[in-house]
Design a protein around this motif. Structure first.
Motif, PDB file in Angstrom:
ATOM      1  N   MET A 102       0.826  -1.188   0.000  1.00  0.00           N
ATOM      2  CA  MET A 102       0.000   0.000   0.000  1.00  0.00           C
ATOM      3  C   MET A 102       0.869   1.251   0.000  1.00  0.00           C
ATOM      4  SD  MET A 102      -3.145  -0.558  -0.084  1.00  0.00           S
ATOM      5  CE  MET A 102      -4.223  -1.924   0.026  1.00  0.00           C
ATOM      6  N   PRO A 103       0.302   2.337  -0.492  1.00  0.00           N
ATOM      7  CA  PRO A 103       1.128   3.525  -0.638  1.00  0.00           C
ATOM      8  C   PRO A 103       1.587   4.115   0.669  1.00  0.00           C
ATOM      9  CG  PRO A 103      -1.139   3.978  -1.196  1.00  0.00           C
ATOM     10  CD  PRO A 103      -1.050   2.521  -1.027  1.00  0.00           C
ATOM     11  N   SER A 104       2.837   4.489   0.722  1.00  0.00           N
ATOM     12  CA  SER A 104       3.364   5.266   1.828  1.00  0.00           C
ATOM     13  C   SER A 104       3.087   6.727   1.553  1.00  0.00           C
ATOM     14  CB  SER A 104       4.872   5.046   1.944  1.00  0.00           C
ATOM     15  OG  SER A 104       5.457   6.020   2.736  1.00  0.00           O
ATOM     16  N   THR A 105       2.952   7.526   2.616  1.00  0.00           N
ATOM     17  CA  THR A 105       2.706   8.950   2.413  1.00  0.00           C
ATOM     18  C   THR A 105       3.813   9.788   3.012  1.00  0.00           C
ATOM     19  OG1 THR A 105       1.295   8.804   4.330  1.00  0.00           O
ATOM     20  CG2 THR A 105       0.209   8.852   2.209  1.00  0.00           C
ATOM     21  N   ALA A 106       4.954   9.177   3.227  1.00  0.00           N
ATOM     22  CA  ALA A 106       6.054   9.915   3.829  1.00  0.00           C
ATOM     23  C   ALA A 106       6.517  11.051   2.946  1.00  0.00           C
ATOM     24  CB  ALA A 106       7.222   8.958   4.088  1.00  0.00           C
ATOM     25  N   GLN A 107       6.283  10.925   1.629  1.00  0.00           N
ATOM     26  CA  GLN A 107       6.774  11.944   0.720  1.00  0.00           C
ATOM     27  C   GLN A 107       5.700  12.936   0.314  1.00  0.00           C
ATOM     28  OE1 GLN A 107       6.937   8.643   0.140  1.00  0.00           O
ATOM     29  NE2 GLN A 107       9.056   8.082   0.165  1.00  0.00           N
ATOM     30  N   THR A 108       4.513  12.885   0.918  1.00  0.00           N
ATOM     31  CA  THR A 108       3.425  13.725   0.464  1.00  0.00           C
ATOM     32  C   THR A 108       2.934  14.688   1.521  1.00  0.00           C
ATOM     33  OG1 THR A 108       1.826  12.052   1.095  1.00  0.00           O
ATOM     34  CG2 THR A 108       2.617  11.972  -1.160  1.00  0.00           C
ATOM     35  N   GLY A 109       3.728  14.968   2.504  1.00  0.00           N
ATOM     36  CA  GLY A 109       3.348  15.964   3.482  1.00  0.00           C
ATOM     37  C   GLY A 109       2.824  15.394   4.778  1.00  0.00           C
ATOM     38  N   THR A 110       2.620  14.086   4.841  1.00  0.00           N
ATOM     39  CA  THR A 110       2.162  13.476   6.077  1.00  0.00           C
ATOM     40  C   THR A 110       3.293  13.407   7.082  1.00  0.00           C
ATOM     41  OG1 THR A 110       0.638  12.126   4.825  1.00  0.00           O
ATOM     42  CG2 THR A 110       1.113  11.397   7.028  1.00  0.00           C
ATOM     43  N   PRO A 111       3.020  13.691   8.361  1.00  0.00           N
ATOM     44  CA  PRO A 111       4.070  13.526   9.363  1.00  0.00           C
ATOM     45  C   PRO A 111       4.667  12.125   9.298  1.00  0.00           C
ATOM     46  CG  PRO A 111       2.146  14.599  10.315  1.00  0.00           C
ATOM     47  CD  PRO A 111       1.769  14.183   8.920  1.00  0.00           C
ATOM     48  N   HIS A 112       5.989  12.073   9.293  1.00  0.00           N
ATOM     49  CA  HIS A 112       6.688  10.793   9.146  1.00  0.00           C
ATOM     50  C   HIS A 112       6.710  10.106  10.509  1.00  0.00           C
ATOM     51  CE1 HIS A 112       9.709   8.326   6.866  1.00  0.00           C
ATOM     52  NE2 HIS A 112       9.881   7.889   8.078  1.00  0.00           N
ATOM     53  N   LEU A 113       5.590   9.469  10.878  1.00  0.00           N
ATOM     54  CA  LEU A 113       5.481   8.815  12.166  1.00  0.00           C
ATOM     55  C   LEU A 113       6.130   7.442  12.104  1.00  0.00           C
ATOM     56  CD1 LEU A 113       1.753   9.661  12.999  1.00  0.00           C
ATOM     57  CD2 LEU A 113       3.794  10.862  13.768  1.00  0.00           C
ATOM     58  N   VAL A 114       7.042   7.179  13.033  1.00  0.00           N
ATOM     59  CA  VAL A 114       7.700   5.876  13.075  1.00  0.00           C
ATOM     60  C   VAL A 114       6.666   4.773  13.244  1.00  0.00           C
ATOM     61  CG1 VAL A 114       9.282   4.426  14.402  1.00  0.00           C
ATOM     62  CG2 VAL A 114       9.872   6.811  13.930  1.00  0.00           C
ATOM     63  N   SER A 115       5.664   5.030  14.074  1.00  0.00           N
ATOM     64  CA  SER A 115       4.643   4.013  14.327  1.00  0.00           C
ATOM     65  C   SER A 115       3.911   3.625  13.052  1.00  0.00           C
ATOM     66  CB  SER A 115       3.637   4.528  15.360  1.00  0.00           C
ATOM     67  OG  SER A 115       3.049   5.744  14.935  1.00  0.00           O
ATOM     68  N   VAL A 116       3.555   4.615  12.242  1.00  0.00           N
ATOM     69  CA  VAL A 116       2.839   4.337  10.996  1.00  0.00           C
ATOM     70  C   VAL A 116       3.743   3.606  10.005  1.00  0.00           C
ATOM     71  CG1 VAL A 116       1.755   5.404   8.980  1.00  0.00           C
ATOM     72  CG2 VAL A 116       1.237   6.253  11.269  1.00  0.00           C
ATOM     73  N   GLN A 117       4.983   4.025   9.911  1.00  0.00           N
ATOM     74  CA  GLN A 117       5.912   3.365   9.005  1.00  0.00           C
ATOM     75  C   GLN A 117       6.168   1.912   9.431  1.00  0.00           C
ATOM     76  OE1 GLN A 117       5.802   5.067   6.394  1.00  0.00           O
ATOM     77  NE2 GLN A 117       7.878   5.831   6.049  1.00  0.00           N
ATOM     78  N   LEU A 118       6.257   1.685  10.721  1.00  0.00           N
ATOM     79  CA  LEU A 118       6.415   0.315  11.207  1.00  0.00           C
ATOM     80  C   LEU A 118       5.209  -0.535  10.849  1.00  0.00           C
ATOM     81  CD1 LEU A 118       8.029   0.707  14.747  1.00  0.00           C
ATOM     82  CD2 LEU A 118       9.011  -0.506  12.787  1.00  0.00           C
ATOM     83  N   LEU A 119       4.028   0.030  11.016  1.00  0.00           N
ATOM     84  CA  LEU A 119       2.806  -0.707  10.694  1.00  0.00           C
ATOM     85  C   LEU A 119       2.758  -1.048   9.212  1.00  0.00           C
ATOM     86  CD1 LEU A 119       0.209   1.195  12.888  1.00  0.00           C
ATOM     87  CD2 LEU A 119       0.800  -1.229  13.074  1.00  0.00           C
ATOM     88  N   ARG A 120       3.165  -0.106   8.374  1.00  0.00           N
ATOM     89  CA  ARG A 120       3.211  -0.379   6.937  1.00  0.00           C
ATOM     90  C   ARG A 120       4.169  -1.525   6.627  1.00  0.00           C
ATOM     91  NH1 ARG A 120       3.548   5.407   6.018  1.00  0.00           N
ATOM     92  NH2 ARG A 120       1.548   6.209   5.285  1.00  0.00           N
ATOM     93  N   ALA A 121       5.356  -1.457   7.219  1.00  0.00           N
ATOM     94  CA  ALA A 121       6.359  -2.492   6.964  1.00  0.00           C
ATOM     95  C   ALA A 121       5.865  -3.857   7.435  1.00  0.00           C
ATOM     96  CB  ALA A 121       7.669  -2.125   7.662  1.00  0.00           C
ATOM     97  N   ILE A 122       5.278  -3.900   8.624  1.00  0.00           N
ATOM     98  CA  ILE A 122       4.769  -5.163   9.168  1.00  0.00           C
ATOM     99  C   ILE A 122       3.648  -5.707   8.293  1.00  0.00           C
ATOM    100  CG2 ILE A 122       3.499  -6.182  11.107  1.00  0.00           C
ATOM    101  CD1 ILE A 122       5.047  -4.200  12.928  1.00  0.00           C
ATOM    102  N   ALA A 123       2.733  -4.822   7.892  1.00  0.00           N
ATOM    103  CA  ALA A 123       1.585  -5.251   7.095  1.00  0.00           C
ATOM    104  C   ALA A 123       2.026  -5.801   5.744  1.00  0.00           C
ATOM    105  CB  ALA A 123       0.620  -4.084   6.903  1.00  0.00           C
TER     106      ALA A 123
END
Length: 349
Positions: free
Chosen positions: A1-22
């Motif tokens: 699924m798309p990451s939004t780290a490059q689109t203005g969304t706060p780069h939350l470690v928790s969200v990035q971890l969830l994306r990686a795990i998922a």
């Protein structure tokens, strides 16, 4: 699924971890499925790792609200939102869909459901749920069914953005609940896809984002561990349900909440690097892993023709998919994002 780290969304470690795990969970599930097709009597781990999709949907709602809630009621806000979402999601998906079309035309007997009829191809590119030759609402790139939902979420969210924030949340909730209601009384048509209760997972993510903006992040190891434990307990208790929303959605909500609200600071710091790499490349990993699995399977069957080591294949295939996903992210997705950044969309007044 798309990451939004490059689109203005706060780069939350928790969200990035969830994306990686998922993303990794989905790959692991599909690697097991490949092993099961090759080795007779192969036993899966008794856990549905497809739950990664449900985590994705919750995170999608969370990130969408967090990154775009300032656009509610703003002139041009809905348009800007849709432009950014198109840039982030669509070109890469179209690219991998073209890759699957090439595979269907070149190796049709190697695929489970090589449907490349004109209507199927068209519906795949416009994200319209169209039943394939066996009646399933899966596009040419089969895992793109989740992208059909994502585009549906984007459309509903864009409608909600036309209103002030509080009213917009009500509109969004009403639209989602309305489609679920229609699904319950409809016997045919795309509403049978759009209205499935799984779309409520997106609304759960939106609600979590609203709570997050009110309460913020409260690092707490005990609460973090407690919510993770609740997720697994809920999973095992709810496996008897026929509803995916109940069976996988509720555990996913607990699991996502653990990371969003209570991820301990030390754990967040220690995993920030993995979170960035895994989160940023999660969309490419999701789209590319069927191709990588196919290549690994061809090579592995030559190395282990008797299928004597299926679990070695599962773990090796998962790891190779993850590595290939990151390489492809660097080679394809990241340059695409840079290309869009050179042509920034006009900010709303």
């Amino acid at each position: 699924m798309p990451s939004t780290a490059q689109t203005g969304t706060p780069h939350l470690v928790s969200v990035q971890l969830l994306r990686a795990i998922a993303a990794a969970a989905v790959v692991f599930e599909h690697a097991q499925a490949e092993a099961g097709q090759t080795v007779e009597g192969f036993h899966h781990i008794p856990f549905d790792f497809g739950i990664g999709v449900d985590i994705f949907f919750i995170i999608s709602g969370f990130v969408m609200w967090l990154s775009s809630s300032h656009l509610f009621g703003q002139p041009g806000g809905a348009k800007l939102f849709l432009i950014k979402r198109f840039q982030r999601v669509v070109p890469l998906y179209w690219l991998y869909t073209l890759g699957m079309l090439a595979a269907i035309w070149l190796l049709p007997d190697k695929l489970n459901n090589p449907d490349a009829s004109p209507l199927m191809v068209l519906s795949s590119f416009i994200f319209y749920p169209y039943p394939n030759m066996i009646g399933q609402y899966t596009p040419v790139l089969a895992l793109g069914w989740t992208l059909n939902y994502e585009m549906f979420f984007y459309a509903l969210f864009a409608i909600a953005l036309l209103f002030p924030r509080r009213l917009g949340f009500g509109v969004l909730s009403a639209l989602i609940l309305g489609f679920v209601t229609l699904w319950a009384v409809t016997s045919s048509g795309p509403v049978l896809f759009w209205g499935r209760p799984i779309i409520l997972e997106f609304l759960i993510g939106v609600i979590l984002a609203r709570l997050y903006l009110e309460a913020g992040h409260k690092p707490n190891l005990i609460l973090f561990a407690g919510f993770v434990a609740l997720a697994f307990i809920a999973y095992w208790l709810l496996q008897g349900s026929d509803s995916r929303l109940i069976r996988l959605g509720i555990p996913s909500a607990f699991f996502a909440s653990a990371f969003i609200f209570f991820l301990p600071g030390r754990l967040s710091g220690a995993l920030s690097g993995i979170a960035k790499v895994g989160g940023d490349s999660s969309y490419t990993l999701y789209l590319s892993h069927p191709f990588t699995l196919a290549v690994v399977k061809i090579i592995w069957t030559k190395l282990d023709p008797a299928g004597a080591h299926p679990w070695a294949y599962v773990w090796a295939a998962t790891l190779i998919c993850v590595l290939a996903g990151y390489v492809l992210y660097l080679l394809i997705e990241k340059p695409l994002l840079r290309l869009w950044k050179r042509k920034p969309a006009a900010q709303p007044a």
